[in-house]
Structures are given as structure tokens and as C-alpha cells.
Write a protein that holds these residues in place. Sequence first.
Motif, PDB file in Angstrom:
ATOM      1  N   ILE A   9       0.872  -1.174   0.000  1.00  0.00           N
ATOM      2  CA  ILE A   9       0.000   0.000   0.000  1.00  0.00           C
ATOM      3  C   ILE A   9       0.910   1.226   0.000  1.00  0.00           C
ATOM      4  O   ILE A   9       1.597   1.495   0.995  1.00  0.00           O
ATOM      5  CB  ILE A   9      -0.918   0.038   1.233  1.00  0.00           C
ATOM      6  N   ARG A  10       0.927   1.939  -1.096  1.00  0.00           N
ATOM      7  CA  ARG A  10       1.775   3.125  -1.212  1.00  0.00           C
ATOM      8  C   ARG A  10       0.915   4.374  -1.074  1.00  0.00           C
ATOM      9  O   ARG A  10      -0.006   4.593  -1.861  1.00  0.00           O
ATOM     10  CB  ARG A  10       2.515   3.140  -2.551  1.00  0.00           C
ATOM     11  N   MET A  11       1.226   5.185  -0.073  1.00  0.00           N
ATOM     12  CA  MET A  11       0.572   6.486   0.079  1.00  0.00           C
ATOM     13  C   MET A  11       1.557   7.555  -0.373  1.00  0.00           C
ATOM     14  O   MET A  11       2.695   7.615   0.110  1.00  0.00           O
ATOM     15  CB  MET A  11       0.169   6.758   1.529  1.00  0.00           C
ATOM     16  N   ALA A 419      -7.347   7.079   6.969  1.00  0.00           N
ATOM     17  CA  ALA A 419      -8.148   8.068   7.682  1.00  0.00           C
ATOM     18  C   ALA A 419      -8.855   8.997   6.699  1.00  0.00           C
ATOM     19  O   ALA A 419      -8.243   9.527   5.771  1.00  0.00           O
ATOM     20  CB  ALA A 419      -7.275   8.870   8.635  1.00  0.00           C
ATOM     21  N   GLY A 420     -10.153   9.197   6.925  1.00  0.00           N
ATOM     22  CA  GLY A 420     -10.953  10.015   6.030  1.00  0.00           C
ATOM     23  C   GLY A 420     -10.666  11.506   6.170  1.00  0.00           C
ATOM     24  O   GLY A 420     -10.394  12.002   7.262  1.00  0.00           O
ATOM     25  N   HIS A 421     -10.749  12.203   5.046  1.00  0.00           N
ATOM     26  CA  HIS A 421     -10.642  13.671   4.992  1.00  0.00           C
ATOM     27  C   HIS A 421      -9.481  14.198   5.813  1.00  0.00           C
ATOM     28  O   HIS A 421      -9.603  15.145   6.582  1.00  0.00           O
ATOM     29  CB  HIS A 421     -11.955  14.313   5.448  1.00  0.00           C
ATOM     30  N   HIS A 422      -8.318  13.564   5.623  1.00  0.00           N
ATOM     31  CA  HIS A 422      -7.068  14.044   6.213  1.00  0.00           C
ATOM     32  C   HIS A 422      -7.114  14.064   7.742  1.00  0.00           C
ATOM     33  O   HIS A 422      -6.422  14.854   8.383  1.00  0.00           O
ATOM     34  CB  HIS A 422      -6.715  15.436   5.668  1.00  0.00           C
ATOM     35  N   GLY A 423      -7.974  13.192   8.297  1.00  0.00           N
ATOM     36  CA  GLY A 423      -8.057  13.088   9.752  1.00  0.00           C
ATOM     37  C   GLY A 423      -8.910  14.148  10.408  1.00  0.00           C
ATOM     38  O   GLY A 423      -8.725  14.442  11.586  1.00  0.00           O
ATOM     39  N   ALA A 444      -2.460   2.490  10.223  1.00  0.00           N
ATOM     40  CA  ALA A 444      -3.252   3.568   9.629  1.00  0.00           C
ATOM     41  C   ALA A 444      -2.384   4.491   8.799  1.00  0.00           C
ATOM     42  O   ALA A 444      -1.163   4.568   8.994  1.00  0.00           O
ATOM     43  CB  ALA A 444      -3.975   4.355  10.715  1.00  0.00           C
ATOM     44  N   ALA A 445      -3.031   5.176   7.885  1.00  0.00           N
ATOM     45  CA  ALA A 445      -2.370   6.180   7.050  1.00  0.00           C
ATOM     46  C   ALA A 445      -3.219   7.440   7.048  1.00  0.00           C
ATOM     47  O   ALA A 445      -4.439   7.372   6.885  1.00  0.00           O
ATOM     48  CB  ALA A 445      -2.181   5.660   5.628  1.00  0.00           C
ATOM     49  N   ILE A 446      -2.587   8.589   7.232  1.00  0.00           N
ATOM     50  CA  ILE A 446      -3.297   9.876   7.215  1.00  0.00           C
ATOM     51  C   ILE A 446      -2.676  10.747   6.132  1.00  0.00           C
ATOM     52  O   ILE A 446      -1.555  11.246   6.304  1.00  0.00           O
ATOM     53  CB  ILE A 446      -3.222  10.598   8.572  1.00  0.00           C
ATOM     54  N   ARG A 488       2.057   9.236   7.853  1.00  0.00           N
ATOM     55  CA  ARG A 488       1.400  10.484   7.506  1.00  0.00           C
ATOM     56  C   ARG A 488       2.026  11.083   6.242  1.00  0.00           C
ATOM     57  O   ARG A 488       3.185  10.795   5.915  1.00  0.00           O
ATOM     58  CB  ARG A 488       1.536  11.502   8.646  1.00  0.00           C
ATOM     59  N   GLY A 489       1.261  11.955   5.622  1.00  0.00           N
ATOM     60  CA  GLY A 489       1.782  12.631   4.440  1.00  0.00           C
ATOM     61  C   GLY A 489       2.916  13.568   4.757  1.00  0.00           C
ATOM     62  O   GLY A 489       3.687  13.949   3.871  1.00  0.00           O
TER      63      GLY A 489
END
Length: 530
Positions: A9-11, A419-423, A444-446, A488-489
Motif C-alpha cells: 500500500i503506497r501512500m 483516515a478520512g478527509h485528512h483526519g 493507519a495512514a493519514i 502520515r503525508g
Amino acid sequence: MVQLKSLTIRMYRGILGDCFLIRPTVVDDDRETTKTILIDCGVLQNVAAGEDLIAKLSRAVVKGVGKDRLAAVIAGPKQISAIAKDILKEVKGRIDLLVVTHEHFDHLSGFAVEKAGFLAKELTIGRLWFAWTEHPTDKQAIALRARFRQAKQALAATVALTAGLGADAPASLQNAAALAAFSGPLELPGLAASGQLSTADIIAMLKEKAGAAVTSYLEPGQVIDLTEFGLKAYVLGPPRLESLLKKDSPSAGPAKEVYLTQLDMAAAAQSAAMAQLAQQTDAGAAVFAGEVTPFARMHHRPLEASAKKGRAESTDDLPRPVVADLYDDPSAEWRRIDTDWTGSIEALALKMDSDTNNTSLALAFELQDGQVLLFPGDAQVGNWLSWNNQTYPPEKKKESDPAPITAEDLLRRVTFYKAGHHGSHNSTLRTLGLERMSDPRLTAAIPVVEAVAAIQGKGRADAGKGWKMPYGPMYEDLKIRTRGRIVRGDGDPATESLAFTSNPTDVNKPVTVAHGDLWVELSLQFDADA
């Protein structure tokens, strides 16, 4: 039999936006194949490079957010262009499944920035998925899009007005204009077109590229067998019930229940913004000819006294009324209502943003060993609540079919949560969301750049008044449930890697994390004979 061997899974990082590339590797008759699933590709509109941001902000705001954090921000168009190019290189000419969750610029802009690459003959799209809300002939979807179209016209007028007023624009207008960035380039009849693709243009482009034969509009409750991917997909939302589509707040009480974006509300907001816009310059007034003020001509009163003497022949010739002097009296400033109308514009912008998020295509991907990957788009409260109103599938087709399962069962087995809508505060339910994610392997990923969120809307002028992304209480809860295994981003690679190595998801086959210049990637391994 197709067996899932591994999955990554690449974010993509450095963006306040969503872009995920999932690659399951499967084995079938001793032949190994890697499939590609792309979920969205976009960044928030109008994000400038760090130094440019700092130059336009007050010292107090820069200090509050952090100069180093702001300086690290990469211009949105530059970053999403690099990301889109990386995707096109990685997929090697084929996206097996492209998922577009909803019509927001921070989920779609990458397709426009690198339009030539995504439209290239060398690239094929195996399947294209949308929510039912994008179906071209669905009556409910058509009516919903008509409401949103009117609201976008109002937001376009608001953006133009705010730009014209500059620093003098009321805070409510600035916040509305910031929220309009999620909708992407907005065009208004009578104003010059931006030349950029709108979100509707991007969706139409992708539909034409993929072709109708492989394009699907998914319904809540659907279960889709993705055998060739080693997966099964469950369509959680968006709901069909409009009472849930409109619910965007996690708080209780009737004051938190507001109507879904309405045509009359949007039309009134657009009229008010255009009336103000027309008064800014003579050129603007010429564009929007006719009566643009909210009161009939007979009720108008000039603010300046007429130079003419003698009997007044029209209201334009009347002397400046005493009430005007009273209105301008500094001690009576509290009486003024000049900017009260902007509150309705801000309310519309907030509602439009939430309503669009609530139309998100929310998906759960089940792996062969029972683990679930949750990708809810930017689904808000009503979307989440609707998951419990159905089973998956809605009913058994044959007596021999397994019994339908519930959303609670799916959430209990979630081991990866996007995470929805950037947390944000209303895009992750607690009781019916996080508290049900009880698997000890949860990660999780944000997709967030907190510094960018902090200077949006009112945060541009007032330190600490920007968007709370990620939302503190939700973020702290998520850290506890994942034991810190969050990427996180804008995360620190060393800190994120340490969290996964010090608290492994599994003794034998733990999830591993790797970072690149543009991305962070989680890798899952499976027993070949599982």
C-alpha cells in the motif's frame, strides 16, 4: 487457484490530498503477477511553495504553525505532477482498477496535471469504479448533481469576490473561498474561464479513456469478487437515503442536523455574492447587468448628497439621509450589517464540502486471510452510519451461499485504515468506527500536511484558527489503537519506521514500512499455501 502472496500500500506524501497505489502480487499455476489498484490522485488547490506561503503570512501565524514546517511545504502542482509521473512509471502501462471516490479536487487534480500521460494510448484501464452518485442516467444522482452545480456557481462568485477584496475580505468569505479549493477550478458565466479542467471535466475524461464497458457505478451493499487480485471488495457507501447523505456532524442534537445542499439556498448565496461583485468595479457591473442588489429601486437611498438643487425628481436626487450619518458613526459600528450576509456564504461552503464528502465511495477490501483494508474516501458521519443499515450482500442469492456479513464484522477485522478527509473531526466515527477496529494488527495512514491545513480559511489571518487536520482527539485515539503504527503525508520517516519495528504487527510476518522521496509504503506478506 489464485493465491495472494504479498500486497503493498503506497501512500503518496507531501500533499494535502489523497493518492494511494495498491499492488497485490498473486500466484496462479506457479505464475506470479502483480496487479495495480489506484485510488484517487489529487492535491488541494492553490497550495504554494513554503517560502511563498511564509511571505504572505503574518509573523504570528508563521510562529504559530512553525517556520520550518511551512518552509518544507512543496507547491501543490509541482508535487502532484511528480507523483502522477511516478504512478505512470510504476503501473507500466496498465491500471487494473482505478477508483475515484468523489468529486473533489484534492482527489482528482493529478489526472489533469498529467493529462497527457493518463490519456496516452500506451496506458490501459482494466476497471473504473465510481459511486452511484456519478451514474449519468440515475434520477437521484442527476438531481443531486444539479444541487451541487448551483452551489458551485455560488462558490465561484464567492472566490471572485474574495480575490477582488483581497485583505479586506471578511473572514467568513475567506473561509468560504478556502473551502471552495476542494471543489477545484470554478467557472461562472460572465467571468473569464480559468482554462483548467474542473472536477467534472476530469471525471468525464477518465470515463472516456476507460470506456463504458469497464466503468461501474457501485451501490451500497455490493460485494465484488476480485479473484484475480486475491481480494474481495465490499461497497459500504455512499447511502441512498438522503437523511444520511445530509448528516455531516458527529454531535447529537437537532441543531447539528442541516439540510442537504438546496437549490434555493445556493441560488440566494450566488445572487448575494454576484451583487457585491458587481459593485466592486464598473467593469464588474457591466458583466452582471440589471438589478443585482437585494432591494427594489424604490427603497434605495444615496450615501452622498446630490449636487442638484430644487425638488428631487427621483430617489437619486434625495439629500443624504440622517440615518446614513448615524450608520457611519464609529460608536454605532455594532449596528452595522454590511457583512452579515457573508455568513450564509460560509455556511453554504461548509455544507457543500461536507455533502460532497458524504458522497464518497467507501470500500473495504478483504484479503484471503480475512484481514480488511478500509478506504472510506472522505466519508462523513451519515455515510459511516449507513453501513449498519445493510448487510453484505443485502441478501443470499442461493441457499448454498454463505450468510451475509455486517459492517461491524468488517470493521472488527480492519488491519489498515485510511483516515478520512485528512483526519478531520467528522470523518472518523468513534463508537461505530474506531472502537470497532479491534484487531491488534491495526495500522493507519493519514494523507495530510498539517502545516498546509493550519493556514487555510481563518488560519491565514489568525494563528490556531485553521483547519484541525488531523483532529487531536481522533489522532490520539488512533495512536493508541495502532500502538503508533501510523504513516502520515508529512510524517518523519525515522519515527514512523521505529513505530513499526518496535511494535510489530505480527511475530512471523510483520507489516514493514519503507519511505521514498514521494511516498511511504506498507508491505504485507502471506503464506503461499494459506
